[in-house]
Design an enzyme around this catalytic site. Sequence first.
Site, PDB file in Angstrom:
ATOM      1  N   ALA A  10       0.751  -0.906  -0.029  1.00 56.08           N
ATOM      2  CA  ALA A  10      -0.066   0.177  -0.074  1.00 56.08           C
ATOM      3  C   ALA A  10       0.745   1.472  -0.068  1.00 56.08           C
ATOM      4  O   ALA A  10       0.503   2.569  -1.230  1.00 56.08           O
ATOM      5  CB  ALA A  10      -1.188  -0.395   0.894  1.00 56.08           C
ATOM      6  N   ALA A  11       1.600   1.424   0.974  1.00 59.19           N
ATOM      7  CA  ALA A  11       2.041   2.660   0.928  1.00 59.19           C
ATOM      8  C   ALA A  11       3.394   2.978   0.111  1.00 59.19           C
ATOM      9  O   ALA A  11       3.711   3.691  -0.404  1.00 59.19           O
ATOM     10  CB  ALA A  11       3.016   2.980   2.249  1.00 59.19           C
ATOM     11  N   ARG A  21       3.801   9.594 -11.490  1.00 59.99           N
ATOM     12  CA  ARG A  21       2.143  10.553 -12.067  1.00 59.99           C
ATOM     13  C   ARG A  21       3.185  12.049 -12.133  1.00 59.99           C
ATOM     14  O   ARG A  21       2.390  12.671 -12.883  1.00 59.99           O
ATOM     15  CB  ARG A  21       1.458  11.011 -11.736  1.00 59.99           C
ATOM     16  CG  ARG A  21       0.582   9.139 -11.851  1.00 59.99           C
ATOM     17  CD  ARG A  21      -0.608   9.204 -11.365  1.00 59.99           C
ATOM     18  NE  ARG A  21      -1.363   7.544 -10.939  1.00 59.99           N
ATOM     19  CZ  ARG A  21      -2.329   6.870 -10.310  1.00 59.99           C
ATOM     20  NH1 ARG A  21      -2.382   7.387  -9.270  1.00 59.99           N
ATOM     21  NH2 ARG A  21      -3.018   5.970 -11.375  1.00 59.99           N
ATOM     22  N   GLU A  32      10.431  -6.153  -2.427  1.00 57.65           N
ATOM     23  CA  GLU A  32       9.637  -6.715  -2.150  1.00 57.65           C
ATOM     24  C   GLU A  32      10.037  -7.927  -1.748  1.00 57.65           C
ATOM     25  O   GLU A  32      10.752  -8.616  -2.833  1.00 57.65           O
ATOM     26  CB  GLU A  32       8.444  -6.417  -2.808  1.00 57.65           C
ATOM     27  CG  GLU A  32       7.586  -7.497  -2.687  1.00 57.65           C
ATOM     28  CD  GLU A  32       6.778  -6.911  -0.773  1.00 57.65           C
ATOM     29  OE1 GLU A  32       6.479  -8.344  -0.465  1.00 57.65           O
ATOM     30  OE2 GLU A  32       6.906  -5.995  -0.531  1.00 57.65           O
ATOM     31  N   CYS A  42      -6.723  -6.046   3.831  1.00 63.81           N
ATOM     32  CA  CYS A  42      -7.982  -6.204   4.333  1.00 63.81           C
ATOM     33  C   CYS A  42      -9.589  -7.111   4.125  1.00 63.81           C
ATOM     34  O   CYS A  42     -10.330  -7.547   4.964  1.00 63.81           O
ATOM     35  CB  CYS A  42      -9.116  -4.512   4.554  1.00 63.81           C
ATOM     36  SG  CYS A  42      -7.683  -3.570   5.358  1.00 63.81           S
ATOM     37  N   ASN A 303      -1.897   3.926   3.020  1.00 64.26           N
ATOM     38  CA  ASN A 303      -2.031   5.314   1.355  1.00 64.26           C
ATOM     39  C   ASN A 303      -2.001   6.282   1.566  1.00 64.26           C
ATOM     40  O   ASN A 303      -0.887   7.097   0.297  1.00 64.26           O
ATOM     41  CB  ASN A 303      -3.382   4.449   0.636  1.00 64.26           C
ATOM     42  CG  ASN A 303      -3.587   3.251   0.369  1.00 64.26           C
ATOM     43  OD1 ASN A 303      -2.935   2.333  -1.288  1.00 64.26           O
ATOM     44  ND2 ASN A 303      -4.114   2.119   1.086  1.00 64.26           N
ATOM     45  N   TYR A 424     -32.700  13.931   6.306  1.00 68.87           N
ATOM     46  CA  TYR A 424     -33.909  13.246   6.372  1.00 68.87           C
ATOM     47  C   TYR A 424     -34.829  12.609   5.512  1.00 68.87           C
ATOM     48  O   TYR A 424     -35.440  13.473   4.483  1.00 68.87           O
ATOM     49  CB  TYR A 424     -34.375  13.978   7.685  1.00 68.87           C
ATOM     50  CG  TYR A 424     -35.925  13.508   8.280  1.00 68.87           C
ATOM     51  CD1 TYR A 424     -36.017  12.508   8.749  1.00 68.87           C
ATOM     52  CD2 TYR A 424     -37.259  14.062   7.278  1.00 68.87           C
ATOM     53  CE1 TYR A 424     -37.145  12.236   8.805  1.00 68.87           C
ATOM     54  CE2 TYR A 424     -38.569  14.291   8.031  1.00 68.87           C
ATOM     55  CZ  TYR A 424     -38.284  13.172   8.727  1.00 68.87           C
ATOM     56  OH  TYR A 424     -39.141  12.388   9.335  1.00 68.87           O
ATOM     57  N   ARG A 440     -27.513  16.502  21.453  1.00 70.82           N
ATOM     58  CA  ARG A 440     -28.308  17.201  22.389  1.00 70.82           C
ATOM     59  C   ARG A 440     -28.499  16.674  23.980  1.00 70.82           C
ATOM     60  O   ARG A 440     -28.754  17.398  24.901  1.00 70.82           O
ATOM     61  CB  ARG A 440     -29.333  16.871  21.707  1.00 70.82           C
ATOM     62  CG  ARG A 440     -29.896  17.604  20.201  1.00 70.82           C
ATOM     63  CD  ARG A 440     -31.061  17.408  19.672  1.00 70.82           C
ATOM     64  NE  ARG A 440     -32.586  18.229  20.535  1.00 70.82           N
ATOM     65  CZ  ARG A 440     -34.083  18.370  20.370  1.00 70.82           C
ATOM     66  NH1 ARG A 440     -33.815  17.064  19.389  1.00 70.82           N
ATOM     67  NH2 ARG A 440     -34.235  18.858  20.760  1.00 70.82           N
TER      68      ARG A 440
END
Length: 443
Positions: A10-11, A21, A32, A42, A303, A424, A440
């Site tokens: 991920a990182a 980019r 890796e 996940c 990320n 709502y 409240r």
Amino acid sequence: MKIVIIGGDAAGMSAAMQMVRNSDGHEIIAIERGEVTSYGQCGLPYVVSGDVEKAEDLIARKPETFRDKYGIDVRTLHEVTKVDCDHKIVYGVNHRSGEEFEQKYDRLLIATGADPILPPWEGRDLEGIFSLKTIPDVQDIMNDLSHDVQNVTIIGGGYIGLEMAESLIQIGKNVRIIDRGNQLAKIFDEDMGKLIHEEAEKQGVELKLGESVEEFQGDGRVEKIVTDKGEYNTDFVLVAAGVTPNTAFLEGTGISKGIKDAIEVNAFMETSILHIYAAGDCATQFHRIKQRSDFVPLGTHANKQGRVAGLNIIGQRKVFQGIVGTSILKFFDLTLARTGISEKEAKQERMPYKKVTIESTHAAGYYSKEDPMTLKLLYNQDSRKLLGGQIIGRLGTDKRLDVLATALYHDMTVDELADLDLGYAPPYNSVWDPVQQAARRAD
């Protein structure tokens, strides 16, 4: 500029893609230790349950995609074992060939993640004992479960333990959870934890809490777990006792470490050593509520930190804005959600707080009484600023969590929560949203 990234998930790969980019002319090398890059850790429990068809569906980009399409030199099955900060060289082992390697760098990003904790219990090398971190892990687990496995024991009642309990029940296994603490999901307060225990027992999960594992027994394969309070027969064990940052290989480098040996970073993901950055589960995260570094290893943080690190490495200054401690988990029929800090954390941080807890429903009460939720708010008793929220319910839990997370990010008070203009209609909400109902009632 030669940029070396240690870690291809991920990182690390988020950083690499930002570099590609937003700049030209850099040589980017990603090292890796495993075979797979850029996958959704996940999602692994949902491969076991069958909700995700196959483990390969979790892979966002394969190594060859990074190489061929983006020009990133991804080297899998390469494990870095040492960093020479003075000479800007990383050393390691190529597990494919068995040969040692060294690689020079101008900028270095450490994105090595975190490893599952496997305490030195006697018998831990027996067959049938697993942890869950990688795609090969889940493939090994699925293969083992396909044999004569019926009684499963999970050690640890955190997120992975709970998600796997659901997945294993779903495929017809008998599941027991052993945890040395007295509560599942200890990131929730004890009063909310009771709801999680009730759901576990309702779904047939056997709970053995307040017990410490001492050893495994078996003839080649695990057959029994011995704790300080009893012995339990089992066909399969999943160790989900937490994770530890993968930073041991940095000993002697002078790179500063913080909580749980995670690498200390500043808002630009810079470490204590010039030209070395860190991001993801091996690094700390700035907690906006605690106003200090913390260690909360989640994919969302990895990320974001990776993106920030990638931009800063190529000279585009970007600040990591920190976390508020938001996480969410599906556990059978419930959604478990929390953000900010808990009562335990408030006490540790010596923050004066008050709390309010309500029972409400996802929709208007006259429309549906089938979707109850319990919502708890913590707030500063002096400033009335929101400190945290915990929600356990079914439908609509996630959207209330995100309202609270947004409010925490913007330092809102409970009184300002009550003034929010939230959506709502009877199928979705009451005139007063549950978040506002709780706000409240704050003293």
